[in-house]
Enzyme design. Structure first.
Site: not given
Ligand code: NAP
Length: 276
Positions: A53, A191, A232
């Site tokens: 990251y 999530p 995130k």
């Molecule tokens: P996510 O958490 O499902 O979605 C993040 C998106 O949702 C961002 O665009 C965020 O916008 C928005 N968001 C967050 N809270 C919100 C709310 N309450 N209302 C409206 N929009 C909202 O996606 P992700 O980042 O893919 O997954 C979360 C974390 O999992 C990652 O950051 C990482 O740490 C981890 N991850 C791990 C792997 C792995 O291979 N192990 C793969 C993917 C992800 P803003 O940023 O503008 O707030």
């Protein structure tokens, strides 16, 4: 230590707070440090990052700036797929600790069982880091059921968790059962399905019923399933909205309605994934 009694609102699973902050693509150093600090001061005590990251320094800065002791934070990072040979795990894990500005991490994951992943070598290196006190727990990510079982059998260090994509459009029933059998916690990444849950009518209806956001409904459903979630969020509004999912209680009918969603959707699907 500041007055943050609200941290108590978050349940834990084997010592891991069940709601954490994800930081993938929060790579602007100032913004990332600010998001981490805001999250900690909101009550979050679990922060998720990874070598790839490119924000470990900023995550460490955020922890340093927050009015919360480092020992009270559950900090997780992940070793990238090019660094999984024995010596590379040892060397790059130390580099991660240096960037994060900490003496240990609470959880060190193998990011993907791919490229240089070699179960014997990679897991032996995690054992070594555990014995040296540099990691409190080992973890795996994106592992299939049989890969989880193999890792648990090989590793002397506790395999605390398997971090996988999991949300109402990808419930991962088989994987959750396999992890349960091995006493491995499941951590849900993406999530919120990276936003894809927001316009699904079943989720919108439940959100309206509880005067909650769709994000909160998704996170409350994961909590009902005993799954840890690491959404995130960048700015304070999303960080706070997600935290307040801890106060949204779904009833059996809501959970059943989400369980009944038939559509499946995988957001993170690289060619090197073990299911491809
Ligand atoms: P996510 O958490 O499902 O979605 C993040 C998106 O949702 C961002 O665009 C965020 O916008 C928005 N968001 C967050 N809270 C919100 C709310 N309450 N209302 C409206 N929009 C909202 O996606 P992700 O980042 O893919 O997954 C979360 C974390 O999992 C990652 O950051 C990482 O740490 C981890 N991850 C791990 C792997 C792995 O291979 N192990 C793969 C993917 C992800 P803003 O940023 O503008 O707030």
């Amino acid at each position: 230590m500041g007055d943050e009694p609200s941290a108590d609102a978050c349940p834990t699973a084997n010592g891991m707070p069940m709601l954490g902050l994800g930081t993938w693509q929060n790579a602007d150093p100032e913004q990332c440090a600010k998001s981490v600090r805001t999250a900690l001061e909101t009550g979050y005590r679990h922060i998720d990052t990874a070598q790839v990251y490119d924000n470990e320094v900023a995550v460490g800065d955020g922890i340093e700036r927050a009015d919360v002791d480092r020992e009270d934070v559950f900090l997780a990072t992940k070793v990238w797929i090019s660094n999984l040979a024995y010596e590379d795990v040892l060397e790059t894990a130390r580099e991660s600790l240096d960037r994060l500005g900490v003496d240990y991490v609470d959880l060190l994951y193998v990011h993907w069982p791919a490229r240089t992943y070699d179960p014997e070598e990679t897991l032996a290196a995690l054992d070594e880091l555990y014995d040296e006190g540099l990691i409190e727990n080992a973890g795996v990510s994106n592992f299939l059921p049989e890969q989880v079982a193999d890792a648990v059998d090989r590793c002397d260090a506790p395999i605390l968790a398997n971090q996988v994509e999991l949300h109402p459009l990808l419930p991962q029933l088989e994987l959750r059962a396999a992890c349960d059998e091995r006493d491995v916690e499941v951590v849900a990444y993406s999530p919120l399905a990276r936003g894809a849950v927001f316009d699904r009518p079943a989720i919108q209806d439940i959100a309206a019923k509880h005067d909650a956001s769709e994000a909160q409904v998704s996170l409350a459903w994961l909590r009902e399933k005993g799954v840890t979630a690491i959404p995130k969020a960048t700015g304070e509004a999303h960080i706070r909205d997600n935290w307040e999912s801890l106060f949204v209680d779904l009833d059996d009918e809501d959970v059943a309605a989400i369980d009944a969603i038939e559509e499946t959707n995988r957001e993170v699907d690289p060619g090197f994934a073990p299911w491809n």
